[in-house]
Design an enzyme around this catalytic site. Structure first.
Site, PDB file in Angstrom:
ATOM      1  N   CYS A 111      42.071  81.740   8.718  1.00 13.12           N
ATOM      2  CA  CYS A 111      42.076  83.002   7.916  1.00 13.12           C
ATOM      3  C   CYS A 111      42.798  84.347   8.580  1.00 13.12           C
ATOM      4  O   CYS A 111      42.995  85.284   8.016  1.00 13.12           O
ATOM      5  CB  CYS A 111      40.775  83.238   7.530  1.00 13.12           C
ATOM      6  SG  CYS A 111      39.902  82.022   6.805  1.00 13.12           S
ATOM      7  N   HIS A 247      39.753  90.476   5.584  1.00  9.81           N
ATOM      8  CA  HIS A 247      39.858  89.225   5.078  1.00  9.81           C
ATOM      9  C   HIS A 247      38.882  89.069   4.055  1.00  9.81           C
ATOM     10  O   HIS A 247      37.539  89.548   4.351  1.00  9.81           O
ATOM     11  CB  HIS A 247      39.770  88.239   6.065  1.00  9.81           C
ATOM     12  CG  HIS A 247      39.547  86.820   5.766  1.00  9.81           C
ATOM     13  ND1 HIS A 247      40.297  86.312   4.574  1.00  9.81           N
ATOM     14  CD2 HIS A 247      38.489  85.847   5.837  1.00  9.81           C
ATOM     15  CE1 HIS A 247      39.630  85.108   4.572  1.00  9.81           C
ATOM     16  NE2 HIS A 247      38.624  84.880   5.336  1.00  9.81           N
ATOM     17  N   ASN A 277      37.788  83.335  -1.327  1.00  6.78           N
ATOM     18  CA  ASN A 277      38.519  83.318   0.102  1.00  6.78           C
ATOM     19  C   ASN A 277      39.719  82.557   0.297  1.00  6.78           C
ATOM     20  O   ASN A 277      39.394  81.144  -0.234  1.00  6.78           O
ATOM     21  CB  ASN A 277      37.447  82.730   1.014  1.00  6.78           C
ATOM     22  CG  ASN A 277      37.657  82.801   2.602  1.00  6.78           C
ATOM     23  OD1 ASN A 277      39.124  82.849   2.727  1.00  6.78           O
ATOM     24  ND2 ASN A 277      36.962  82.559   3.306  1.00  6.78           N
TER      25      ASN A 277
HETATM   26  N1  COA Z   1      24.528  77.032  -4.996  1.00 10.24           N
HETATM   27  C1  COA Z   1      23.261  76.996  -5.140  1.00 10.24           C
HETATM   28  N2  COA Z   1      22.470  76.687  -4.141  1.00 10.24           N
HETATM   29  C2  COA Z   1      23.098  76.732  -2.769  1.00 10.24           C
HETATM   30  C3  COA Z   1      24.610  76.673  -2.890  1.00 10.24           C
HETATM   31  C4  COA Z   1      25.218  76.901  -4.081  1.00 10.24           C
HETATM   32  N3  COA Z   1      26.667  76.868  -4.175  1.00 10.24           N
HETATM   33  N4  COA Z   1      25.016  76.462  -1.499  1.00 10.24           N
HETATM   34  C5  COA Z   1      23.974  76.258  -0.732  1.00 10.24           C
HETATM   35  N5  COA Z   1      23.000  76.368  -1.436  1.00 10.24           N
HETATM   36  C6  COA Z   1      21.478  76.209  -1.194  1.00 10.24           C
HETATM   37  C7  COA Z   1      21.139  75.491   0.136  1.00 10.24           C
HETATM   38  O1  COA Z   1      21.266  73.977  -0.120  1.00 10.24           O
HETATM   39  C8  COA Z   1      20.105  75.963   0.501  1.00 10.24           C
HETATM   40  O2  COA Z   1      18.894  75.175   0.160  1.00 10.24           O
HETATM   41  P1  COA Z   1      17.452  74.832   0.586  1.00 10.24           P
HETATM   42  O3  COA Z   1      17.000  76.352   1.266  1.00 10.24           O
HETATM   43  O4  COA Z   1      16.777  74.253  -0.231  1.00 10.24           O
HETATM   44  O5  COA Z   1      17.976  73.988   1.647  1.00 10.24           O
HETATM   45  C9  COA Z   1      19.977  77.313   0.156  1.00 10.24           C
HETATM   46  O6  COA Z   1      21.015  77.644  -0.888  1.00 10.24           O
HETATM   47  C10 COA Z   1      20.356  78.423   1.207  1.00 10.24           C
HETATM   48  O7  COA Z   1      21.448  77.786   2.078  1.00 10.24           O
HETATM   49  P2  COA Z   1      22.161  78.630   3.297  1.00 10.24           P
HETATM   50  O8  COA Z   1      23.166  77.866   3.737  1.00 10.24           O
HETATM   51  O9  COA Z   1      20.913  78.987   4.012  1.00 10.24           O
HETATM   52  O10 COA Z   1      22.663  79.821   2.435  1.00 10.24           O
HETATM   53  P3  COA Z   1      23.048  81.162   3.225  1.00 10.24           P
HETATM   54  O11 COA Z   1      22.177  82.431   2.746  1.00 10.24           O
HETATM   55  O12 COA Z   1      23.415  80.958   4.681  1.00 10.24           O
HETATM   56  O13 COA Z   1      24.549  81.297   2.364  1.00 10.24           O
HETATM   57  C11 COA Z   1      26.748  81.162   3.046  1.00 10.24           C
HETATM   58  C12 COA Z   1      25.427  80.636   2.461  1.00 10.24           C
HETATM   59  C13 COA Z   1      27.771  80.215   2.884  1.00 10.24           C
HETATM   60  C14 COA Z   1      27.007  82.041   1.578  1.00 10.24           C
HETATM   61  C15 COA Z   1      26.749  82.198   4.046  1.00 10.24           C
HETATM   62  O14 COA Z   1      26.380  81.433   5.185  1.00 10.24           O
HETATM   63  C16 COA Z   1      28.095  82.907   4.384  1.00 10.24           C
HETATM   64  O15 COA Z   1      28.659  83.608   3.808  1.00 10.24           O
HETATM   65  N6  COA Z   1      28.687  82.400   5.456  1.00 10.24           N
HETATM   66  C17 COA Z   1      29.887  83.022   5.758  1.00 10.24           C
HETATM   67  C18 COA Z   1      30.846  81.931   5.222  1.00 10.24           C
HETATM   68  C19 COA Z   1      32.062  82.628   5.398  1.00 10.24           C
HETATM   69  O16 COA Z   1      32.507  83.781   5.019  1.00 10.24           O
HETATM   70  N7  COA Z   1      33.191  81.519   5.852  1.00 10.24           N
HETATM   71  C20 COA Z   1      34.444  81.918   5.923  1.00 10.24           C
HETATM   72  C21 COA Z   1      34.941  82.851   7.007  1.00 10.24           C
HETATM   73  S1  COA Z   1      36.691  82.882   7.197  1.00 10.24           S
END
Ligand code: COA
Length: 320
Positions: A111, A247, A277
């Site tokens: 990225c 980004h 993204n």
């Molecule tokens: N739809 C519905 N539920 C979803 C899901 C989706 N697309 N993706 C994950 N879940 C669920 C998970 O299974 C989990 O369920 P559980 O509690 O029953 O196990 C719950 O949502 C929470 O998951 P979690 O991974 O803890 O969510 P989070 O609050 O950390 O959010 C991201 C996930 C990916 C949105 C967040 O971690 C994030 O934005 N991270 C940065 C990622 C990023 O920007 N990457 C690129 C950088 S260049």
């Protein structure tokens, strides 16, 4: 001598996929995706290739810059999802646009790819080796996704952005970049499997894996720190900057950076609502949208910042 951005361009695939479309094929919802990320839709290729999208963005950037493809000395494409392992996307673009004098190669910094590519172009131009460069960020991330992993595949999109940069007295005012390979596995995608019949084959999957929370923590600490560092290098304050072009990973990351910098969120334009993204393409597509909307005047100071897999990060201050 430094570099000035003389023209920008971008291309997004025609095929638009909304959060509701995704909810029809996996257990997710518009509410979950939008509330956690800000993303509402993304463009995913059906026919387009990484090189074709890059060439379309490049032609727009050349037109605005008033430069012919034959006048380019250098083409660098930031990408992790080129159409071929070799030739590079940059070589494909060189052939497509007829930039027969240009040296062409790709940079993979995920990225941060467009930013690393721009800094590479700067190094060549600043040292007097080249004058005119085309810098592109382009990705087809939809082909690297695990479409059974709802926590990653909903986040990413496809597209390309480009900028033409040339040698000038003013333009780039500061640049910082960094890498931390020790944390590489928090956001990774293995290359194709080894099919050598003489060895035991790996069965590791070749799609994107991400520890979302680790990436989130990395982003909200490293991005403001790198912006502060680049402002210091340029002798500027947060208040001197018109727009922060970050980004486009997640609106919550952008809000957190704005808060840490004590800068109004309205100075952080976004595309993630309609693009998701797009890794290396995010920053140049955002720059092009801001430019095309007429939001930039000559003399405006902008920060651009990329961060992502590697881990890698970068921030630049430019005078438009
Ligand atoms: N739809 C519905 N539920 C979803 C899901 C989706 N697309 N993706 C994950 N879940 C669920 C998970 O299974 C989990 O369920 P559980 O509690 O029953 O196990 C719950 O949502 C929470 O998951 P979690 O991974 O803890 O969510 P989070 O609050 O950390 O959010 C991201 C996930 C990916 C949105 C967040 O971690 C994030 O934005 N991270 C940065 C990622 C990023 O920007 N990457 C690129 C950088 S260049």
């Amino acid at each position: 001598m430094t570099i000035r951005i003389m023209g920008t361009g971008s291309y997004l695939p025609e095929n638009i996929v909304t959060n509701d479309d995704l909810a029809k094929i996996m257990d997710t919802s518009d509410e979950w995706i939008a509330s956690r990320t800000g993303i509402r839709k993304r463009h995913l290729v059906k026919e387009e290739t990484t090189a074709q999208m890059s060439a379309k963005a490049a032609k727009q950037a050349l037109k605005e810059a008033g430069l012919k493809a034959e006048e380019l000395d250098l083409i660098i494409v930031g990408t992790l999802s080129g159409d071929y392992v070799t030739p590079s996307t940059a070589c494909e673009v060189q052939a497509m646009i007829g930039a027969d004098k240009a040296v062409a190669f790709d940079v993979n910094a995920a990225c941060s790819g467009f930013m690393f590519a721009m800094n590479t172009a700067y190094a060549f131009i600043q040292s007097g080796i080249y004058q005119n460069a085309l810098v592109i960020g382009a990705e087809i991330l939809s082909r690297l996704m695990d479409w059974n992993d709802r926590s990653t595949c909903v986040l990413f999109g496809d597209g390309a952005g480009a900028a033409v940069v040339t040698a000038d007295e003013k333009g780039l005012l500061g640049f910082v970049q960094g890498s931390d390979g020790t944390k590489g596995m928090v956001l990774a995608c293995k290359n194709r499997l080894n099919n050598n019949p003489l060895i035991k084959n790996s069965v590791e999957p070749d799609h994107v894996f991400m520890d979302g929370q680790e990436v989130y923590k990395f982003a909200v600490s490293t991005v403001p720190a790198s912006i502060q560092a680049v402002l210091e290098e340029a002798g500027l304050e947060v208040s001197d900057i018109k727009y922060f072009l970050l980004h486009q990973a997640n609106i919550r990351i952008i809000q957190s950076v704005a808060k840490r910098l004590k800068a109004d969120i309205n100075r952080f334009p976004t595309t993630l609502e309609h693009c998701g993204n797009i890794s290396a393409a995010s920053v140049p597509i955002l720059l092009d949208e801001v430019n095309k909307k007429g939001m930039l005047q000559r003399g405006d100071k902008l920060v651009m910042a990329g961060f992502g897999a590697g881990l890698t990060w970068s921030a630049a201050v430019i005078e438009w």
